[in-house]
Design a protein around this motif. Sequence first.
Motif, PDB file in Angstrom:
ATOM      1  N   GLY A  52       4.061  10.349  -8.691  1.00 43.31           N
ATOM      2  CA  GLY A  52       5.332  11.773  -9.635  1.00 43.31           C
ATOM      3  C   GLY A  52       4.444  11.586 -10.699  1.00 43.31           C
ATOM      4  N   VAL A  53       2.752  10.938 -10.412  1.00 43.36           N
ATOM      5  CA  VAL A  53       2.277  11.532 -11.718  1.00 43.36           C
ATOM      6  C   VAL A  53       1.456  12.535 -12.530  1.00 43.36           C
ATOM      7  CG1 VAL A  53       0.138  10.327 -13.034  1.00 43.36           C
ATOM      8  CG2 VAL A  53       1.149   9.039 -11.280  1.00 43.36           C
ATOM      9  N   GLN A  74      -2.940  15.070 -11.490  1.00 41.71           N
ATOM     10  CA  GLN A  74      -3.539  13.701 -11.213  1.00 41.71           C
ATOM     11  C   GLN A  74      -3.150  13.744 -10.274  1.00 41.71           C
ATOM     12  OE1 GLN A  74      -2.266  14.600 -14.226  1.00 41.71           O
ATOM     13  NE2 GLN A  74      -3.843  15.419 -15.540  1.00 41.71           N
ATOM     14  N   ALA A  75      -2.166  13.507  -9.645  1.00 42.04           N
ATOM     15  CA  ALA A  75      -2.209  12.796  -7.982  1.00 42.04           C
ATOM     16  C   ALA A  75      -2.795  13.059  -7.442  1.00 42.04           C
ATOM     17  CB  ALA A  75      -0.499  13.210  -7.594  1.00 42.04           C
ATOM     18  N   MET A  76      -3.566  14.329  -6.852  1.00 48.39           N
ATOM     19  CA  MET A  76      -4.510  14.083  -5.944  1.00 48.39           C
ATOM     20  C   MET A  76      -5.923  13.248  -6.011  1.00 48.39           C
ATOM     21  SD  MET A  76      -4.361  15.307  -3.103  1.00 48.39           S
ATOM     22  CE  MET A  76      -5.470  16.782  -1.633  1.00 48.39           C
ATOM     23  N   VAL A  77      -6.307  13.602  -6.892  1.00 44.24           N
ATOM     24  CA  VAL A  77      -7.517  12.174  -7.712  1.00 44.24           C
ATOM     25  C   VAL A  77      -7.285  10.823  -8.178  1.00 44.24           C
ATOM     26  CG1 VAL A  77      -9.165  12.259  -9.738  1.00 44.24           C
ATOM     27  CG2 VAL A  77      -8.445  14.483  -9.431  1.00 44.24           C
ATOM     28  N   LEU A  78      -6.176  10.380  -8.049  1.00 41.41           N
ATOM     29  CA  LEU A  78      -5.600   9.160  -7.914  1.00 41.41           C
ATOM     30  C   LEU A  78      -5.392   9.137  -6.634  1.00 41.41           C
ATOM     31  CD1 LEU A  78      -2.912   8.900 -10.828  1.00 41.41           C
ATOM     32  CD2 LEU A  78      -5.484   7.482 -10.855  1.00 41.41           C
ATOM     33  N   LYS A  79      -4.747   9.710  -5.565  1.00 39.97           N
ATOM     34  CA  LYS A  79      -5.001   9.264  -4.287  1.00 39.97           C
ATOM     35  C   LYS A  79      -6.209   9.175  -3.831  1.00 39.97           C
ATOM     36  CE  LYS A  79       0.093  10.638  -3.250  1.00 39.97           C
ATOM     37  NZ  LYS A  79       1.089  11.074  -1.992  1.00 39.97           N
ATOM     38  N   ILE A 119       0.749  -1.116   0.179  1.00 35.67           N
ATOM     39  CA  ILE A 119      -0.095  -0.050  -0.205  1.00 35.67           C
ATOM     40  C   ILE A 119       0.728   1.489  -0.432  1.00 35.67           C
ATOM     41  CG2 ILE A 119      -1.928   1.562   1.462  1.00 35.67           C
ATOM     42  CD1 ILE A 119      -3.005  -1.368   2.161  1.00 35.67           C
ATOM     43  N   GLU A 120       2.057   1.000   0.668  1.00 33.24           N
ATOM     44  CA  GLU A 120       2.690   2.173   0.692  1.00 33.24           C
ATOM     45  C   GLU A 120       4.145   2.565  -0.448  1.00 33.24           C
ATOM     46  OE1 GLU A 120       6.854   4.305   3.459  1.00 33.24           O
ATOM     47  OE2 GLU A 120       6.242   1.888   4.076  1.00 33.24           O
ATOM     48  N   MET A 121       4.101   1.198  -1.273  1.00 34.05           N
ATOM     49  CA  MET A 121       4.441   1.551  -2.419  1.00 34.05           C
ATOM     50  C   MET A 121       3.497   1.996  -3.698  1.00 34.05           C
ATOM     51  SD  MET A 121       7.070  -1.884  -2.943  1.00 34.05           S
ATOM     52  CE  MET A 121       6.513  -2.190  -4.678  1.00 34.05           C
ATOM     53  N   ILE A 122       2.269   1.803  -3.620  1.00 35.61           N
ATOM     54  CA  ILE A 122       1.599   2.331  -4.442  1.00 35.61           C
ATOM     55  C   ILE A 122       1.308   3.749  -3.838  1.00 35.61           C
ATOM     56  CG2 ILE A 122      -0.848   2.084  -5.126  1.00 35.61           C
ATOM     57  CD1 ILE A 122      -0.700  -0.661  -4.459  1.00 35.61           C
ATOM     58  N   TRP A 123       0.878   4.348  -2.397  1.00 37.25           N
ATOM     59  CA  TRP A 123       1.273   5.903  -2.360  1.00 37.25           C
ATOM     60  C   TRP A 123       2.237   5.999  -3.113  1.00 37.25           C
ATOM     61  CZ3 TRP A 123      -3.080   8.063  -0.775  1.00 37.25           C
ATOM     62  CH2 TRP A 123      -3.162   9.197   0.070  1.00 37.25           C
ATOM     63  N   CYS A 171      -8.828   8.390  -4.744  1.00 36.78           N
ATOM     64  CA  CYS A 171      -8.855   6.834  -5.827  1.00 36.78           C
ATOM     65  C   CYS A 171      -9.185   6.022  -5.147  1.00 36.78           C
ATOM     66  CB  CYS A 171      -9.556   7.141  -7.051  1.00 36.78           C
ATOM     67  SG  CYS A 171     -10.512   8.557  -8.349  1.00 36.78           S
ATOM     68  N   PHE A 172      -7.909   5.493  -4.477  1.00 37.67           N
ATOM     69  CA  PHE A 172      -6.995   4.522  -3.871  1.00 37.67           C
ATOM     70  C   PHE A 172      -7.333   4.876  -2.654  1.00 37.67           C
ATOM     71  CE2 PHE A 172      -3.654   3.123  -2.031  1.00 37.67           C
ATOM     72  CZ  PHE A 172      -3.341   1.636  -1.972  1.00 37.67           C
TER      73      PHE A 172
END
Length: 81
Positions: free
Chosen positions: A13-14, A17-22, A4-8, A24-25
């Motif tokens: 670095g995306v 859109q990183a905030m939206v992806l986080k 989970i930490e690796m995915i987070w 969603c995660f």
Amino acid sequence: MHLIEMIWNGLGGVGPQAMVLKICFMLFLVALFWIICEFAKHIITVGARFLTDALRYLAVVVRGWPEGPEEERSKPKETVR
């Protein structure tokens, strides 16, 4: 937990859109936790019903089937001498 930490950290670095992806995660993790809790609640409910039925059947085996009011009236009364 390490996965989970690796995915987070990888989502950081995306770009913009990183905030939206986080978000969603995080919603995915909350939904997964919700599903696990609902499944555990279902298993506990089914187990409790099974245990209750098993104890009722055990009580019938130990004490015998309870007599209804019709059976009590049709029985002759025993007299004590």
